[in-house]
Design a protein around this motif. Structure first.
Motif, mmCIF file in Angstrom:
data_model
loop_
_atom_site.group_PDB
_atom_site.id
_atom_site.type_symbol
_atom_site.label_atom_id
_atom_site.label_comp_id
_atom_site.label_asym_id
_atom_site.label_seq_id
_atom_site.Cartn_x
_atom_site.Cartn_y
_atom_site.Cartn_z
ATOM 1 N N LEU A 163 2.154 -57.686 26.404
ATOM 2 C CA LEU A 163 1.573 -59.032 25.823
ATOM 3 C C LEU A 163 1.677 -60.004 26.564
ATOM 4 C CD1 LEU A 163 3.607 -59.131 22.460
ATOM 5 C CD2 LEU A 163 1.272 -58.489 22.418
ATOM 6 N N ASN A 247 -2.720 -63.108 20.103
ATOM 7 C CA ASN A 247 -2.956 -61.726 19.669
ATOM 8 C C ASN A 247 -4.395 -62.350 18.848
ATOM 9 O OD1 ASN A 247 -3.477 -59.738 17.754
ATOM 10 N ND2 ASN A 247 -1.285 -59.279 17.904
ATOM 11 N N ASN A 274 -0.839 -63.072 26.670
ATOM 12 C CA ASN A 274 -0.266 -64.389 26.170
ATOM 13 C C ASN A 274 0.512 -65.198 27.453
ATOM 14 O OD1 ASN A 274 1.383 -66.267 25.236
ATOM 15 N ND2 ASN A 274 2.173 -64.769 23.346
HETATM 16 O O1 UT7 Z 1 3.410 -66.537 21.460
HETATM 17 C C1 UT7 Z 1 4.259 -65.801 20.459
HETATM 18 C C2 UT7 Z 1 4.330 -64.451 21.229
HETATM 19 N N1 UT7 Z 1 4.391 -63.430 20.044
HETATM 20 C C3 UT7 Z 1 3.558 -63.163 19.453
HETATM 21 O O2 UT7 Z 1 2.449 -63.781 19.137
HETATM 22 C C4 UT7 Z 1 3.449 -61.901 18.911
HETATM 23 C C5 UT7 Z 1 3.311 -61.650 17.323
HETATM 24 N N2 UT7 Z 1 3.139 -60.270 16.971
HETATM 25 C C6 UT7 Z 1 2.165 -59.423 17.292
HETATM 26 O O3 UT7 Z 1 1.315 -59.844 18.220
HETATM 27 C C7 UT7 Z 1 2.261 -58.013 16.905
HETATM 28 O O4 UT7 Z 1 3.058 -57.671 15.797
HETATM 29 C C8 UT7 Z 1 2.310 -56.866 17.931
HETATM 30 C C9 UT7 Z 1 1.223 -56.777 18.833
HETATM 31 C C10 UT7 Z 1 3.750 -57.252 18.845
HETATM 32 C C11 UT7 Z 1 2.668 -55.650 17.262
HETATM 33 O O5 UT7 Z 1 1.485 -55.306 16.480
HETATM 34 P P1 UT7 Z 1 1.685 -54.709 14.909
HETATM 35 O O6 UT7 Z 1 0.516 -54.527 14.346
HETATM 36 O O7 UT7 Z 1 2.677 -55.592 13.969
HETATM 37 O O8 UT7 Z 1 2.531 -53.566 15.084
HETATM 38 P P2 UT7 Z 1 3.875 -52.910 14.615
HETATM 39 O O9 UT7 Z 1 5.126 -53.748 15.029
HETATM 40 O O10 UT7 Z 1 3.818 -52.920 13.062
HETATM 41 O O11 UT7 Z 1 3.892 -51.395 14.961
HETATM 42 C C12 UT7 Z 1 3.308 -50.507 14.547
HETATM 43 C C13 UT7 Z 1 3.599 -48.982 15.119
HETATM 44 C C14 UT7 Z 1 4.877 -48.759 15.167
HETATM 45 O O12 UT7 Z 1 4.958 -47.372 15.176
HETATM 46 P P3 UT7 Z 1 5.448 -46.750 13.875
HETATM 47 O O13 UT7 Z 1 6.892 -47.265 13.621
HETATM 48 O O14 UT7 Z 1 4.459 -47.181 12.661
HETATM 49 O O15 UT7 Z 1 5.477 -45.460 14.045
HETATM 50 C C15 UT7 Z 1 5.397 -49.236 16.676
HETATM 51 O O16 UT7 Z 1 6.477 -48.686 17.173
HETATM 52 O O17 UT7 Z 1 3.039 -49.406 16.478
HETATM 53 C C16 UT7 Z 1 4.092 -48.876 17.548
HETATM 54 N N3 UT7 Z 1 4.190 -49.750 18.578
HETATM 55 C C17 UT7 Z 1 3.135 -49.525 19.777
HETATM 56 N N4 UT7 Z 1 2.692 -48.217 19.840
HETATM 57 C C18 UT7 Z 1 2.002 -48.486 20.881
HETATM 58 C C19 UT7 Z 1 4.790 -50.959 19.129
HETATM 59 N N5 UT7 Z 1 4.232 -51.432 20.092
HETATM 60 C C20 UT7 Z 1 3.348 -50.478 20.660
HETATM 61 C C21 UT7 Z 1 2.658 -50.262 21.934
HETATM 62 N N6 UT7 Z 1 1.868 -49.169 21.684
HETATM 63 N N7 UT7 Z 1 2.953 -51.220 22.720
#
Ligand code: UT7
Length: 326
Positions: A163, A247, A274
């Protein structure tokens, strides 16, 4: 969240942006680079975040100086003309002293200098504070948003590594006769949510991404509405929206709830990731240099970040414009 938008009072001594600059480190880290090292893929990162690459390297002071020097050159001023430096950063180079001290010294600025940490809302906080200092009599302030987040990101943690990036954006804010550029603003924080995104001193960032995502959409929508209500304007009056570049799905969700079409959005996160405090000035400068802002346009800045903090501001663009914009 209680409404807290404020309009700049009529008759307040105004200010406007007379120059800007940016800095990005040379090292480009692509999604393919992470694909090669972590259990992730270009397809996942692109679809879930909109990010394709980010920059790593440099120091927060070094990037700030580069961006600040460019902003001062565009404004046609030297350090001797600048009264104050506000550096918004969540990744300072030292715990003591403020990174702004080094920026002040290297740019030859004589007045005050401090760091401001409101995470990704930091640039808006700093911009509003600069206008406040100018209302109190200062003439010219350098406002910088700069980060070297790669230093506080665990590059083996796929939840965060993909990110965050490094960079800086800076503007010179200068007193004007008559009304200034800032029309209204809204700044807030809910400290009970601070554990959602944190890095202990000397440690790496940890984040509850799902919860940050959910809250981010709500606070961006509420804050943008507060600023627009305080300005007495609605979404149709806004020419350009510059959201925090976290995002693309957060940006799209918040902006569609607010009623902004994609054509009004400034985005650079595809190429920068970010960059927290630097993200809004990087996107703003990209839009300005792309000729997307015209004189007297209303520009909405809106962001959220660790804390959890949020901020927004409505600007009527009376400041500098590049040649490309009529
Ligand atoms: O400035 C503020 C800073 N922070 C933010 O803005 C973060 C805000 N959040 C986000 O941008 C999103 O929540 C993320 C991009 C961090 C994650 O996306 P998401 O669509 O919310 O994914 P998730 O956490 O629901 O994860 C879905 C799946 C999980 O696997 P399972 O449990 O479904 O098997 C994660 O383990 O994706 C998996 N996952 C990944 N897969 C591939 C999490 N990170 C990754 C990755 N690559 N990098």
């Amino acid at each position: 969240m209680s409404p807290s938008g404020a309009a700049v009072p009529p008759g307040a001594r105004g200010a406007t942006i007379t120059g800007w600059g940016t800095a990005l480190p040379d090292t480009v880290v692509t999604n393919a680079d992470y694909e090669a090292r972590l259990d992730t893929s270009d397809a996942w990162i692109t679809e879930r975040t909109g990010i394709k690459e980010r920059r790593h390297g440099g120091t927060t002071a070094g990037l700030s100086v580069e961006a600040g020097r460019a902003a001062m050159a565009m404004a046609g001023v030297t350090g001797a003309d600048v009264d104050f430096v506000i550096l918004a950063t969540t990744s300072p180079d030292y715990q003591v002293p403020a990174t702004a001290s080094q920026v002040q010294d290297e740019l030859g600025i004589q007045g005050g200098a401090y760091d401001l940490n409101a995470a990704c809302s930091g640039f808006m906080y700093a911009l509003v504070q600069a206008h406040g200092l100018i209302a109190m009599g200062l003439e010219r302030i350098l406002v910088v948003g700069a980060e070297t987040l790669s230093r506080i990101t665990d590059q083996d943690d796929r939840n965060t590594a993909i990110l965050f990036g490094d960079g800086a954006g800076a503007v010179v804010v200068e007193a004007v006769d008559g009304p200034g550029q800032l029309v209204s603003f809204d700044m807030g924080s809910d400290g009970s949510l601070r554990a959602l995104l944190e890095a202990p001193i000397g440690g790496y960032m940890t984040m509850n991404g799902k919860e940050v995502f959910r809250k981010a959409v709500t606070v961006m929508v509420d804050s943008a509405r507060n600023s627009m209500a305080a300005a007495g304007v609605g979404p149709d009056d806004i020419a350009l929206v510059v959201p925090h570049q976290a995002n693309i799905r957060i940006i799209d969700a918040a902006c569609s709830r607010l009623g902004f079409g994609a054509e009004k959005l400034a985005t650079v996160l595809q190429a920068t990731g970010n960059t927290s405090s630097a993200s809004v000035p990087l996107a703003l400068v990209d839009a300005l240099e792309g000729g997307r802002v015209r004189r007297d346009d209303l520009v909405l800045l809106v962001g959220f970040g660790a804390g959890m903090s949020w901020a927004s501001a409505v600007l009527r663009w009376t400041g500098h414009l590049p040649e490309v914009a009529p």
